[in-house]
Design an enzyme around this catalytic site. Structure first.
Site, mmCIF file in Angstrom:
data_model
loop_
_atom_site.group_PDB
_atom_site.id
_atom_site.type_symbol
_atom_site.label_atom_id
_atom_site.label_comp_id
_atom_site.label_asym_id
_atom_site.label_seq_id
_atom_site.Cartn_x
_atom_site.Cartn_y
_atom_site.Cartn_z
ATOM 1 N N LYS A 193 -16.366 -7.770 6.197
ATOM 2 C CA LYS A 193 -15.976 -8.657 7.301
ATOM 3 C C LYS A 193 -15.418 -7.810 8.450
ATOM 4 C CE LYS A 193 -11.690 -9.553 4.945
ATOM 5 N NZ LYS A 193 -10.857 -10.345 4.175
ATOM 6 N N HIS A 208 0.842 -1.209 0.000
ATOM 7 C CA HIS A 208 0.000 0.000 0.000
ATOM 8 C C HIS A 208 0.874 1.256 0.000
ATOM 9 C CE1 HIS A 208 -3.245 -2.508 2.224
ATOM 10 N NE2 HIS A 208 -3.715 -2.243 1.015
#
Ligand code: PNS
Length: 158
Positions: free
Chosen positions: A41, A17
């Site tokens: 989730k 990232h």
């Protein structure tokens, strides 16, 4: 001034990232890192914790902003004056879904997506795998920034 939004779950942020965000910062004047608040989730870290981590990691980048968002990404992008979405691409396997989202976002709001290929050394990395490896006792210190590795260790020792 070209402003881009770089969205993601960042649960937690990985070296992959950070590579994509930093490279986006050399392509755009401002990059708004947009942390999705509600994940389908149960996240490991709250959106506030994910934002805090990214703010610390990008403290040396005056052209990076970090915020959380809910709802449609294109609405967030418009609200913040970002004309481009920037996403990392790790492998061909990412492409189908990313292309679908890019086309949907363009259809919804005329906002284009620019794909930044992940550096090869991070191509196999994902937040889910980092969590699985760490939870099972493997070392993740070479996969995430040092601060994130510390927070993960704290969490797993609880
Ligand atoms: O880190 P991820 O899981 O690749 O991030 C996915 C994310 C947050 C970029 C994507 O799920 C998203 O944009 N969600 C916001 C809701 C939305 O706009 N959905 C329509 C996209 S086509």
């Amino acid at each position: 001034m070209a402003k881009a939004v770089c969205p993601g779950s960042f649960d937690p942020p990985t070296n992959g990232h950070m590579d994509v965000i930093r490279r986006s910062l050399s392509l755009f004047d401002t990059v708004v890192v947009a942390v999705i608040r509600n994940l389908s989730k149960q996240p490991m870290f709250t959106s506030e914790q994910r934002v805090e981590m990214l703010k610390e990691l990008l403290a040396d980048q005056p052209h990076a902003q970090v915020m959380s968002f809910d709802g449609l990404l294109v609405d967030f992008a418009k609200e913040h004056g970002a004309g481009v979405i920037v996403k990392g691409l790790r492998a061909v396997s990412d492409f189908d879904y990313e292309l679908q989202m890019a086309q949907m976002n363009h259809g919804l709001a005329g906002i284009d997506t620019v794909f930044v290929p992940t550096s090869p050394e991070h191509a196999y990395l994902s937040s889910s795998l980092v969590k699985e490896v760490g939870r099972l006792g493997g070392s993740v210190s070479h996969l995430v920034p040092g601060r994130v590795a510390d927070l993960l260790k704290e969490r797993w020792s609880e």
